[in-house]
Enzyme design. Structure first.
Site, PDB file in Angstrom:
ATOM      1  N   HIS A  49     -11.826  -5.282   9.244  1.00 19.38           N
ATOM      2  CA  HIS A  49     -12.321  -4.964   7.898  1.00 19.38           C
ATOM      3  C   HIS A  49     -13.596  -4.135   7.925  1.00 19.38           C
ATOM      4  O   HIS A  49     -14.349  -4.130   6.958  1.00 19.38           O
ATOM      5  CB  HIS A  49     -12.599  -6.253   7.106  1.00 19.38           C
ATOM      6  CG  HIS A  49     -11.385  -6.845   6.486  1.00 19.38           C
ATOM      7  ND1 HIS A  49     -10.387  -7.423   7.224  1.00 19.38           N
ATOM      8  CD2 HIS A  49     -10.981  -6.945   5.198  1.00 19.38           C
ATOM      9  CE1 HIS A  49      -9.431  -7.863   6.425  1.00 19.38           C
ATOM     10  NE2 HIS A  49      -9.767  -7.587   5.187  1.00 19.38           N
TER      11      HIS A  49
ATOM     12  N   GLU B 193       0.820  -1.222   0.000  1.00 23.01           N
ATOM     13  CA  GLU B 193       0.000   0.000   0.000  1.00 23.01           C
ATOM     14  C   GLU B 193       0.846   1.260   0.000  1.00 23.01           C
ATOM     15  O   GLU B 193       0.551   2.238  -0.703  1.00 23.01           O
ATOM     16  CB  GLU B 193      -0.947   0.014   1.208  1.00 23.01           C
ATOM     17  CG  GLU B 193      -2.109  -0.959   1.107  1.00 23.01           C
ATOM     18  CD  GLU B 193      -1.742  -2.387   1.479  1.00 23.01           C
ATOM     19  OE1 GLU B 193      -0.568  -2.635   1.858  1.00 23.01           O
ATOM     20  OE2 GLU B 193      -2.619  -3.269   1.390  1.00 23.01           O
TER      21      GLU B 193
END
Lengths: 328, 332
Positions: B134, B65
C-alpha cells in the site's frame, strides 16, 4: 424491431449474402496474406459468420458494437465498408483507422463500431461504459459485446458480468464459443464449459444457441435486445460455433483432428442456409451465381481500392497519440 | 477592487471542492470508484457528495478495478466525462491493462476517430506505515506511456484546480494525490480560478542548486531548501506538477542558472522518472552543468511497515540537503 423473424425470400437472401460477403472477403485476405500484401496477425472468422450476421439483425444504427480481434466478420456485418477494411489491412491511410490499427483494431465511429480489441476480455468493460453513457444521456441504445469463450477465463468477464447485472446495463454479451482459445480446448480451460450457465451466477438471463444457424442467432438476439430496450437488463447469448481455419496464419493446428474440422464443415452456416432456402423454394435458380458474382465484384473493388491507396506520411506518425479535441 | 479573503482549507477539502464543482458544472461529469459514496472515499475526499449529488453521479463500484476503469473509458468514448477514482495506485495495477491497452491506445489505434476524455484519480506514496503493498509510487511508471497526461498536484491550489483542467483535456489524465498531503492545510486564493496542466513551477527561487521534485516530496524538498538557506546555499525548488509531458524548458532554464541539480523522487531510482529527468538534462543542458547530477529516491526495497525502516527508505529533508550540499560545497 420485432422479435419475429420472417424468413421470407428477401430476408433469407440478405442473411446468405451477408455471410457470403464475410467469407469471400476473408478468403481474399488469406490469399493476400500469402502474397504478403497483408502482414501481422490475421485471424479469420471462417465458420463463425452466422453469429455476427444473426446478431447484427437485432441492432439499429443507434446501437453500439464492441468487437474482438477476430472481428472482420463483426465489422462487415455491422456495415463497415469493405473497401475501408481492406485498405486498413493493407496499412493504407485510406483504411478505416488510417492503417494504424490493422486487422485486429477495426474502428468505425459512424457505425458505433468500437474496435477491434486484441486483449482477450478487454472489450467487456468498455461495453459497460458505453451502455452506461447511453443510459445516462437518455439514449435507448444497446451495446452488443462480442468475445470468445476464452474471455470467460479472464477476470474481466466476471467483473463485467457482475457490474452489468448490478447496474442493469443494456449490454448483449455475445459469446462466440468456437471451442478453442488458440489451441486450448474449452474443457482444458473452463470448469463449466457451458458458458451461458455462468450468467445465473450474476442473476442474468442467458441461453445457448446454434451458432452455425444465423436464423437461430437472430431470433435469440432480437428477443434479448427487445427485452433489453424495455428493461435495460443485460443478457448472455452463447453462440456455439467453430472456426474452420487455423487460429492465425501461424497456426499448424496440431491440437485438433482433421475429422473434427470436417464434421463441423458439414454444418457450414452458408451451405446450410442455402440448402434450407432452396428446399423452402426461396432460393431460385441463378440466385447463388448472382450473389457470388456480386460479392466477388465487391471484394475485387475493395482490393482495387486498397491497392490504389496511399501510405500515411511518416511525419504524421505521432498524430492522434494525444487528441486536440474530442471528435464529434 | 476588493479581493475576497483567502480561505484556509485542507488538501482533502480542495480535492472535494474540485469534484463537487466539476459535477455541478457539467451534466456529463460523474465520479465512480470503490467506496466513494456511502463510505465517503477511502481518504474521505468525497464525503457527503453522495447525499448531495445522488447515486447517478456518485457511484460506488464493486472491487473490480479493471471493469470500472474500463467502463470509465467506454463512457468517455460515448460522450461522458467520468472521474474514476482508483482507491490507491497500488490497485491501479489491476486496471493497468485498461489504462495502457485501451485508454492510451484507442485514439491513435483508431486513427483519431475516438478520444478518451477520462480522468483517473488515485492516491500514491508512502508514509503511513501501510507496508509494501500500500505504499507504492507508480506515477513514474504511468509517465512512460504515450497518450496519457500525468499530474501530481502538490499544493492546495493544484488540488483544487487541476481537476477542471484535466476534465477539459480530450485525453486520459491520471492524477496522483500523495497520501501524506490530504491533511495538509493551506490558503486557497479565491482570485485564482484555474491552473494550467502543462507547466512546472518554481516554488522557491535560488541561484546555487536546482532541486527538481513533485507531489509528496515537494515539502520535504522545501524543508531541505530552508536548511540549506541557513548555511548560505540558495536552492531553487522546481515542482514538476506535470510528469507527462515533462516541462523540460523549465528544468533547463533553472539548470542553466544554477548549474547544479538534485532530483528528488519517491519512486525507486532504477528505470525511473528521476532517470528520465536526469537524462533530459544530459541531452539538452550537459554543458551547462558544473557538477554531476544527483538523485534522492526511495531505497530499492519494498516499503516496510516499521516506522523507522519506512522513514529510512524514503527521501528525507536531511538526505536531500546533504545531496545538494555535496554538489555546492564538495568535501575537500
Amino acid at each position: 424491431m420485432s422479435t419475429k423473424v420472417h424468413l421470407d425470400r428477401a430476408h433469407g437472401l440478405l442473411l446468405l449474402r451477408e455471410m457470403l460477403r464475410i467469407r469471400r472477403f476473408e478468403g481474399k485476405c488469406a490469399e493476400l496474406y500469402q502474397a504478403q500484401k497483408i502482414r501481422g496477425f490475421l485471424h479469420l472468422y471462417d465458420g463463425q459468420e452466422a453469429v455476427s450476421v444473426g446478431v447484427m439483425q437485432a441492432l439499429g444504427p443507434e446501437d453500439a458494437t464492441v468487437g474482438t480481434y477476430r472481428e472482420h466478420g463483426q465489422a462487415i456485418a455491422r456495415g463497415v465498408p469493405m473497401d475501408l477494411l481492406m485498405a486498413e489491412m493493407f496499412g493504407k491511410v485510406e483504411g478505416c483507422c488510417r492503417g494504424r490499427g490493422g486487422s485486429m483494431h477495426i474502428f468505425d465511429r459512424g457505425r458505433r463500431f468500437l474496435g477491434g480489441n486484441a486483449i482477450v476480455g478487454a472489450g467487456m468493460p468498455l461495453a459497460l461504459g458505453v451502455a452506461l453513457a447511453d443510459r445516462m444521456q437518455g439514449r435507448k441504445a444497446v451495446t452488443a459485446c462480442f468475445f470468445g469463450e476464452g474471455a470467460a477465463d479472464e477476470g474481466e468477464f466476471h467483473e463485467s458480468m457482475n457490474l452489468a447485472a448490478l447496474w442493469r446495463l443494456p449490454v448483449l454479451f455475445v459469446c462466440e464459443n468456437n471451442l478453442y482459445s488458440m489451441g486450448t480446448p474449452v474443457g482444458i480451460a473452463e470448469a463449466e464449459t457451458a458458458i451461458w450457465h455462468k450468467a445465473a451466477g450474476y442473476r442474468m438471463g442467458g441461453e445457448a444457441v446454434d451458432g452455425m444457424d444465423p436464423v437461430a442467432v437472430e431470433v435469440a438476439a432480437r428477443r434479448a435486445v427487445e427485452r433489453m430496450r424495455e428493461e435495460g437488463t443485460p443478457y448472455l447469448l452463447e453462440c456455439r460455433t467453430y472456426r474452420f481455419r487455423a487460429h492465425s496464419m501461424f497456426d499448424a493446428q496440431l491440437y485438433r483432428a482433421k475429422e473434427e474440422i470436417e464434421a463441423w464443415r458439414a454444418k457450414d452456416p452458408i451451405m446450410r442456409l442455402r440448402d434450407w432456402l432452396e428446399r423452402a423454394g426461396h432460393l431460385h435458380p441463378g440466385d447463388m451465381d448472382r450473389l457470388e458474382a456480386e460479392v466477388e465484384a465487391e471484394v475485387a473493388a475493395a482490393v482495387a481500392f486498397a491497392e490504389a491507396g496511399t501510405l500515411e506520411p511518416v511525419e504524421d506518425l505521432e498524430r492522434f497519440v494525444t487528441m486536440d479535441e474530442v471528435p464529434r | 477592487m476588493s479581493a475576497a479573503p483567502a480561505t484556509r482549507i485542507t488538501y482533502r477539502e480542495a480535492c472535494r471542492q474540485a469534484i463537487r464543482a466539476a459535477i455541478l458544472a457539467d451534466p456529463r461529469v460523474f465520479l465512480m470508484g470503490e467506496d466513494v459514496g456511502r463510505y465517503g472515499g477511502c481518504y474521505a475526499v468525497s464525503k457527503g457528495l453522495l447525499e448531495e449529488l445522488g447515486e447517478a453521479r456518485i457511484r460506488d463500484t464493486p472491487l473490480s478495478e479493471s471493469a470500472f476503469v474500463g467502463a470509465g473509458i467506454g463512457a468517455a468514448i460515448a460522450g461522458m466525462r467520468p472521474i474514476v477514482e482508483v482507491m490507491t495506485c497500488n490497485f491501479s495495477l489491476l486496471a493497468l491493462d485498461q489504462i495502457m491497452n485501451n485508454a492510451a491506445t484507442i485514439p491513435h489505434m483508431s486513427g483519431g476517430q475516438f478520444a478518451v476524455p477520462l480522468v483517473l484519480r488515485m492516491a500514491t506514496g508512502a508514509g503511513r506505515q501501510l507496508a509494501a503493498q500500500h505504499s507504492h509510487s507508480l506515477e513514474g511508471w504511468f509517465a512512460h506511456i504515450p497518450g496519457l497526461r500525468i499530474l501530481a498536484p502538490a499544493t492546495i491550489e493544484d488540488a483544487r484546480h487541476m481537476l477542471a483542467a484535466a476534465l477539459a483535456d480530450p485525453n486520459p489524465v491520471l492524477i496522483f494525490e500523495h497520501i501524506m498531503l490530504y491533511n495538509m492545510e493551506g490558503e486557497l486564493d479565491p482570485a485564482v480560478q484555474g491552473v494550467d496542466i502543462a507547466k512546472a513551477r518554481i516554488r522557491r527561487p535560488g541561484r546555487d542548486v536546482t532541486l527538481v521534485t513533485y507531489g509528496g516530496s515537494l515539502f520535504k524538498t522545501l524543508a531541505a531548501a530552508e536548511t540549506l538557506a541557513g548555511e548560505g546555499i540558495e536552492a531553487e525548488v522546481i515542482d514538476l506538477r506535470v510528469l507527462r509531458p515533462l516541462d523540460t524548458a523549465a528544468i533547463m532554464a533553472s539548470v542553466t542558472r544554477t548549474r547544479r541539480v538534485v532530483i528528488v523522487d519517491e519512486g525507486w531510482r532504477s528505470g525511473s522518472l528521476s532517470a528520465e529527468v536526469a537524462m533530459r538534462i544530459v541531452e539538452e543542458a550537459f554543458f551547462e552543468l558544473d557538477a554531476p547530477i544527483r538523485r534522492v529516491c526511495s531505497r530499492e526495497v519494498p516499503i516496510p511497515y516499521a516506522a523507522h525502516l519506512e522513514q529510512a527508505a524514503l527521501p528525507q529533508p536531511e538526505t536531500i540537503a546533504a545531496a545538494a550540499r555535496g554538489l555546492v560545497r564538495p568535501a575537500p
